[in-house]
Design an enzyme around this catalytic site. Structure first.
Site, PDB file in Angstrom:
ATOM      1  CE  LYS A 170      -1.708   2.618   3.056  1.00 45.75           C
ATOM      2  NZ  LYS A 170      -1.569   3.908   2.313  1.00 45.75           N
ATOM      3  CD  GLU A 244      12.873   5.079   7.813  1.00 45.92           C
ATOM      4  OE1 GLU A 244      12.599   6.163   8.394  1.00 45.92           O
ATOM      5  OE2 GLU A 244      12.994   4.969   6.584  1.00 45.92           O
ATOM      6  CB  CYS A 278      13.221   9.926   7.571  1.00 48.78           C
ATOM      7  SG  CYS A 278      13.997   8.586   6.655  1.00 48.78           S
ATOM      8  CD  GLU A 378      10.676  13.680  10.486  1.00 44.99           C
ATOM      9  OE1 GLU A 378      11.550  13.088   9.833  1.00 44.99           O
ATOM     10  OE2 GLU A 378       9.652  13.109  10.917  1.00 44.99           O
TER      11      GLU A 378
END
Length: 471
Positions: A170, A244, A278, A378
């Site tokens: 997905k 992750e 990331c 972030e």
């Protein structure tokens, strides 16, 4: 106009059982670029059933059979590199050169590495009179992000197929164009029906996959918030979950580093992919007495960060992926200004030469305090925060002062850099610019995730361990 109106299930393209759709928007033009069908629970059940039926035969295939399949996939991938590069540019705004030389290339390297790892991997181990067997865990759900769609997807797919698992992929609703091409690649390579299945979806599809009793494992890459939700849903059936997740990576530049090179390269690493990475080293830690030098270095190279149409070969930064992401980045830039950080370059709004598209001005804040929002959250945009440290111990403390632990950098003399690197609570630490490769394990500490991708450890995540005593 891209058409993602069908799902790839059991070796054929199938129409969705529901009617919900997502309108894909080109982030550089703000114009519709395609239509994406969204899976409902019935579509998820159909894809999982196909993967479950195929698992018995595919899990019994030999190493050589799986090698032949992965090699055929690699051949087909090489035939579609131009299409893949265009798809990544259209769906998430990656500049032409970055799409070709980083996005597409990383996908190829991941498949090639999976082949190499599979050739060498030991699926059995003798311990005294017992045989330790490593067997495919079962049908797996792979939930992948939009920021590095080819890299993250092929990293999971290569390991899962090498292990002998069947999969339901997905992709993010923002990265369906490249995923559709990957499905065509797997089909043309002769992947057996049910081994690779793909649906598109948003929350409902991801939740149904995480909860599904016939899914043995979920491999998820995305935000920490979404990762927590996946883990909660998966917990009811006690399935394995690898994650992750987010990062707020430190970049310690020691006083004995090649200082100018370290500052410029560290800034470039944050701006690449419009900051949507990331592992981007978004917290630069520099000696307090060199802060003014750092500001001057960055101001001098600001014009190198060309923000423009991603179709142009000299563009360094394209847009961020969506209006929602643009607004989030703007809010956090405003926070940095309001909290009193020094604005070195960039700031609010689009670059002045662009009047449409979700383009962000490359932004660098200096004199950032560790409790400021821009030092802790972030941002996922081209925004760098520069903090100062007093000495080596202070630098290490600042680097580890985060909820995340995905990646870090240290630059300085070899012996000193290696010593500092060992004390950082991060899953990957680059010492003096050494790169990561898909032959190495990758994953995070703390709220950056669980498990590892890449290398032999990444393949092992898709295996269960059986002990045959006396066999």
């Amino acid at each position: 106009m891209q058409d993602c109106s069908s799902f790839y299930i059991d070796g054929v393209w199938q129409k969705p059982q529901g009617s919900e759709k997502f309108t894909a928007i080109n982030p550089a033009t703000e114009m519709q670029s395609g239509t994406v069908a969204l899976a409902n629970k019935q579509d998820v059940d159909s894809a999982v059933s196909a993967a479950n039926r195929a698992f018995e035969s595919f899990s019994a295939t030999s190493r050589n059979e799986r090698l032949e399949l992965l090699e055929a996939i690699l051949v087909q991938y090489d035939r579609r590199t131009d299409n893949l590069a265009i798809a990544v540019r259209e769906e998430m705004g990656a500049p032409k050169t970055l799409a070709e030389e980083a996005h597409v290339t990383s996908g190829r390297l991941n498949i090639a590495t999976a082949i190499d790892i599979l050739r060498k991997f030991d699926f059995e181990e003798r311990v005294g009179t017992a045989l330790i067997c490593k067997e495919p865990i079962g049908p797996c759900a792979l939930i992948t992000p939009w920021n590095w769609p080819l890299s993250q997807t092929t990293l999971k797919l290569g390991a899962a197929l090498a292990a002998g698992c069947t999969v339901v992929l997905k992709p993010s609703e923002h990265a369906c164009f490249s995923a559709r091409i990957l499905a065509e690649i797997f089909h043309d390579a002769g992947t057996p029906p049910g081994v690779f299945n793909m649906i598109y979806g948003i929350g409902e599809a991801g939740a149904a996959l995480a909860e599904h009793p016939d899914i043995a494992m979920v491999s998820f890459t995305g935000s920490t918030r979404a990762g927590v939700d996946v883990a909660r849903r998966a917990a009811f059936s006690v399935k394995r979950v690898t994650q992750e997740l987010g990062g707020k990576s430190p970049n310690i530049i020691l006083d004995d580093a090649d200082f100018e090179t370290a500052v410029i390269e560290g800034t470039e690493a944050v701006m690449s992919n419009s900051g949507q990475t990331c592992v981007a080293p978004t917290r630069m830690l520099v000696p307090a007495h060199r802060m003014e030098q750092v500001k001057a270095l960055i101001a001098a190279v600001a014009d190198q960060f060309i923000v423009d149409d991603p179709a142009k070969p000299d563009t360094f930064l394209g847009p961020v992926v969506s209006r929602a992401q643009w607004e989030r980045v703007q809010t956090l830039i405003a926070s940095g200004i309001d909290e009193g950080a020094s604005l070195v370059i960039g700031g609010l709004g689009r670059p002045p030469h662009l009047d449409k598209g979700w383009f962000v001005r490359p932004t660098v804040f200096a004199d950032v305090e560790p409790d400021m929002e821009i030092a802790r959250v972030e941002i996922f945009g081209p925004v760098l925060s520069i903090l100062s440290y007093r000495d080596e111990e202070h630098a290490i403390a600042l680097a580890n002062d985060t909820n995340y632990g995905l990646a870090a950098r240290v630059q300085g003399s070899p012996e000193r850099s290696a010593r500092v690197a060992r004390r950082l609570r991060s899953g990957f630490v680059s010492v003096n610019g050494a790169p990561w490769s898909s032959a190495l394990p990758f994953g995070g500490y703390k709220q950056s995730g669980n498990g590892r991708e890449g290398g032999a450890m990444g393949l092992a995540e898709y295996l269960e361990v059986k002990t045959l005593a006396g066999a």
